[in-house]
Design an enzyme around this catalytic site. Structure first.
Site: not given
Ligand code: BES
Ligand code: ZN
Length: 886
Positions: A141, A274-278, A311, A314, A333
């Site tokens: 992303e 910080g983090a990624m919601e894959n 996350e 999401h 977001e």
């Protein structure tokens, strides 16, 4: 005209062919830092075309491998030409003849580099048994899947993915879905993963490396695993527990269960965000996932819980229902941010997280008070513009206007509408207006009209309130920190209370002005009571507008109303949220030169007996800013202002002490650190001495009870206050702690304190240390916030190192943090000009918006300085406040 021109410079891909499913094989080489891959994309040609256009960047595609095979006839077509256009990040596959409307498979082989830029398919490093190793990680992303494989890299081009990885057999290899087949062949293994549900490319993920994990099952039998570096599995337990519970909460709230068979969450040592919601494989920075019982602070714990909750939100809001285009990024977001508070509040009610939510609104209001802000729904014409909109407008203003709407419509109605929105758009895409339509249907209220005024124009109103002849008058105008007039107008859900919280009045302010007759007001008040009733007989009762701060606007009270509110604060009549709002609005009005510093400081003194964490924490951060502006505007008053702050915080600091009390609240634990840091920064000798003593005890024994994690940052800040080149032993000790710890939160704490030194040479040494190999490039931004004394050094240092900085961070959005952190603290028109001149030569499009905002902040500060300098009797007022006896 070139035949390819039609595809260049376009914000979006042509849609004559659209993907249905991807069959993707990747083979990373962790030693050579390269990868090879093959992709077979099943697609539909929906209108006849000779060209198939898709995204690719930083990849070398083997042109001879490109094929298109018709599904119905199995006829294989070879393209006449395959062209990559790097600037547009597209690849054009050209055929001799027009492809008719049909289904077919486009296939190609490609290779690329496992880069060190923390985006696309990249490498992160870690140590295992003393040996340095690489892992392979994806971060796609907003638009970097195209750096890993050729694809239709737009959120609306949803497809299914069958992923296969070929990796060294001793490594853990994870992707969105569970593996269904593993074939080991010598040192290599081939892992095949189940096909994903339909999803966007930015959510595809792969991680390959050595990891430990902890796991648990949800009541529905979904396996949740938390992965981290070997040896740190225990630190994953807290996040695991939060995740399992949160999945249950969201299933209930959205009335749709989590849609994948498993959820993995993994800590990555080098991570830009910080983090990624894959989907099904959420990646995190270590500080946002791991919690160490002994060495993490309460604030670290809260961060882990809220990031996990964000996350996982999401997985519904974003992954199941996806924004149609980046203009609607805030749907992802803003909602995830808002929902994360809902979940955190349910899991940890004692954290009073909805009060803490006000910090989100405040950050939104601060950015949106700039002329260089942007609307929540923002036009996006090029991939390079997307990074910059992951900002306080999309996240914090987004979350705040959602909260405003929820409190206007009521929580039950709001939840029903959200659940039906999720159901209606599941496995598909939605735009902002789609959500409003569902909410409008459910509530019968004019949601679209109301909300358009908040999402389609930038900025927000300030409501001026005054009492005149038994009337309460309201007037809205756009609030701009620069003081320039804005012409925005909003539909504002106004709420107010008068003298008591039992009577609450609500109305929509749809025009510029409105007056409420205190008598008539009783007629439009709700059934709970009336304004006039509540205020009866109390001629001087308080009036609080924007009750509980659920509205995204500021309020400017006339002198009479302000005085009553100050009295109400001192008499402890108001809720914490309202006390917060009065303070924050007053600060903003002061910065915007609409109110004197004297009146802001006078208001401060009403908060002497404040006990609420969020209110005090905001009071502290406002004090820091006031101290800095005073240093520029009235240096002769600085000592007095510091003394005033020390006296102001002493009451709470004494209540809370240095040592944790048995069974004390999470909020007190967080407050202690902030209070002690403030007393240190303002130069309270007793605090500085005690901090130093405890720091030395800590150097002797890292497990000493004298310096628990919650006060470590405060102690570090305190010892850095007195460090200089001739007295540097505490600094060296702190660097030793940094080098010895393997806890990322500890490293971050230290980096965040080093810059508080006031010695020029030390500051320069700290800044240079940030660029050394000892600091991961993900962490540099924590060390950039330097003391007032250090800002010139930081500015010069940034200019001197600009080439290196742009080379290292220039392709991501971390570079924007350099600009905003280092430029914004200045407060003179000359400095603004100097920065403009430097960036006129050295700027680049990806920092354009941030730069304009930072320069505007410098102008605002400069104007503020001038206004303080013109303030009459400030000196007397400050002295009176500082030496007041309680
Ligand atoms: N989707 C974002 C990650 C992201 C941010 C991707 C910017 C691309 C550009 C993720 O859900 C997120 O919002 N992460 C936040 C943490 C969150 C708790 C606010 C982050 O990384 O700061
Ligand atoms: Zn997010």
């Amino acid at each position: 005209m070139d035949k390819y021109d039609q595809f260049k410079g376009q914000p979006r891909l042509p849609k004559s062919a659209v993907p249905r499913s991807y069959d993707l094989k990747l083979k990373p080489d962790l030693v050579a830092c390269k990868f090879t891959g093959t992709v077979r994309i099943s697609l539909d040609v929906v209108s006849p075309t000779r060209f198939i256009v898709l995204n690719a960047a930083d990849l070398s595609v083997d042109h001879s491998s490109v094929r298109f095979c018709s599904r119905s006839t199995s006829k294989v077509l070879e393209p006449v030409e395959v062209q990559l256009f790097e600037a547009d990040e597209i690849i054009v596959v050209e055929f001799a003849e027009s492809l008719p409307v049909l289904a077919g498979v486009l296939s190609m082989d490609f290779e690329g580099t496992l880069n060190d830029k923390m985006k696309g398919f990249y490498r992160s490093t870690y140590e295992h048994n003393g040996e340095k190793k690489n892992m392979a990680v994806t971060q796609f992303e907003p638009a970097d899947a195209r750096r890993c494989f050729p694809c239709w890299d737009e959120p609306a081009c949803k497809a299914t993915f069958k992923i296969t990885l070929e990796v060294p057999s001793e490594l853990v290899a994870l992707s969105n879905m569970p593996a269904f087949d593993v074939k080991v062949d010598g040192n290599l293994k081939t892992v095949q993963y189940m096909e994903t549900p339909i999803m966007s490319t930015y959510l595809v993920a792969v991680v390959v490396g050595l990891f430990d994990y902890v796991e648990d099952l949800t009541p529905d039998g979904i396996r949740v695993q938390v992965y981290c570096q070997v040896g740190k599995a225990d630190q994953g337990k807290f996040a695991l527990d939060v995740a399992v519970k949160t999945l249950g909460l969201y299933k209930e709230y959205f009335a749709v269960p989590y849609s994948l068979p498993k959820l993995d969450m993994i800590a990555i040592p080098d991570f830009a965000l910080g983090a990624m919601e894959n989907y099904g494989l959420v990646t995190y920075r270590e500080t946002a996932l791991l919690y160490d019982d002994k060495h993490s602070a309460a604030a670290n714990k809260q961060r882990v819980a809220t990031v996990v909750a964000h996350e996982l939100a999401h997985q519904w809001f974003g992954n199941l229902v996806t924004m149609e285009w980046w203009t609607h990024l805030w749907l992802n977001e803003g909602f995830a941010t808002w929902v994360s508070y809902l979940a955190t509040d349910s899991l940890f009610p004692e954290w009073q997280i909805w009060t803490q939510f006000l910090d989100e609104s405040t950050e939104g209001l601060r950015l949106d008070g700039l002329a260089e802000s942007h609307p929540i729904e923002v036009e996006v014409n090029h991939a390079c513009e997307i990074d910059e909109i992951f900002d306080a407008i999309s996240y914090r203003k987004g979350a705040s206007v959602i909260r405003m709407l929820q409190s206007y419509l009521g929580p039950e109605c709001f939840q029903r509408a959200l659940a039906s929105y999720i159901q209606r758009y599941a496995c598909s895409n939605a735009k902002t207006e789609d959500l409003w339509a569902v909410l409008e249907e459910e509530s019968g209220e004019p949601v679209t009209k109301l909300m358009n005024s908040w999402t389609k124009q930038k900025g927000y109103p300030v409501i001026a309130a005054k009492v005149k002849d038994h009337k309460l008058e309201f007037e809205q105008s756009q609030f701009l920190l620069s003081g320039s007039p804005g012409d925005g107008q909003w539909i504002v859900p106004i709420t107010l209370c008068c003298g008591s919280y039992d009577a609450r009045l609500n109305f929509l302010l749809q025009t510029k002005t409105e007056a409420l007759d205190m008598m008539e007001a009783s007629g439009c008040s709700d059934s709970q009571g009336s304004l006039v009733e509540a205020g009866k007989g109390k001629t001087n009762s308080w009036v609080k507008i924007n009750v509980d701060q659920t509205g995204f606007y500021r309020v400017k009270y006339d002198e009479e109303l302000s005085a009553r509110l100050r009295y109400a604060i001192e008499s402890k009549c108001l809720s914490a949220t309202d006390r917060y709002g009065i303070l924050d609005d007053s600060y903003a009005l002061c910065m915007g030169c609409q109110q004197s510093l004297t009146s802001l400081l006078t208001l401060f003194s009403a908060y002497r007996e404040e006990v609420d964490y969020t209110v005090l924490s905001n009071l502290i951060s406002i004090s820091y800013k006031v101290e800095r502006i005073a240093a520029d505007a009235a240096p002769e008053l600085l000592d007095c202002i510091k003394l005033f702050f020390i006296n102001l915080f002493q009451y709470s600091a004494e209540r809370i002490g240095w040592d944790p009390k048995q069974g004390e609240s999470h909020l007190d634990a967080m407050l202690r650190g902030e209070l002690l840091a403030a007393l240190s920064v303002f130069g309270d000798d007793a605090t500085l001495a005690e901090a130093r003593k405890r720091f030395h005890a800590f150097l002797d024994d890292r497990n000493t009870p004298l310096l628990p994690p919650d006060i470590r940052r405060a102690a570090y800040v305190a010892v850095m206050q007195n460090v200089s080149t001739s007295n540097r032993s505490d600094f060296d000790s702190l660097l030793r702690v940094y080098r010895e710890t393997d806890l990322s939160q500890e490293k971050t704490r230290i980096l965040g304190s080093l810059g508080s030194s006031r010695d020029h040479d030390i500051i320069l040494e700290v800044l240079n240390f940030l660029l050394s190999s000892e600091v991961r490039s993900q962490d540099v931004v924590f060390g950039l916030a330097v003391s007032w004394e250090g800002r010139e050094i930081a500015w010069k240092w940034m200019k001197d190192n600009w080439e290196h900085i742009t080379k290292t961070w220039g392709s991501g959005f971390l570079i924007t943090r350099f600009v905003s952190t280092i430029v914004s603290p200045f407060s003179s028109y000359e400095k603004a000009k100097e920065a403009e001149e430097f960036f006129a030569i050295h700027g680049k499009p990806s920092i354009a918006r941030t730069l304009k905002q930072s320069i505007e902040r410098v102008h605002i500060n400069a104007k503020w300085v001038q206004s303080i300098q013109c303030e009459k009797h400030l000196g007397e007022a400050v002295k009176e406040l500082a030496y007041r006896k309680y």
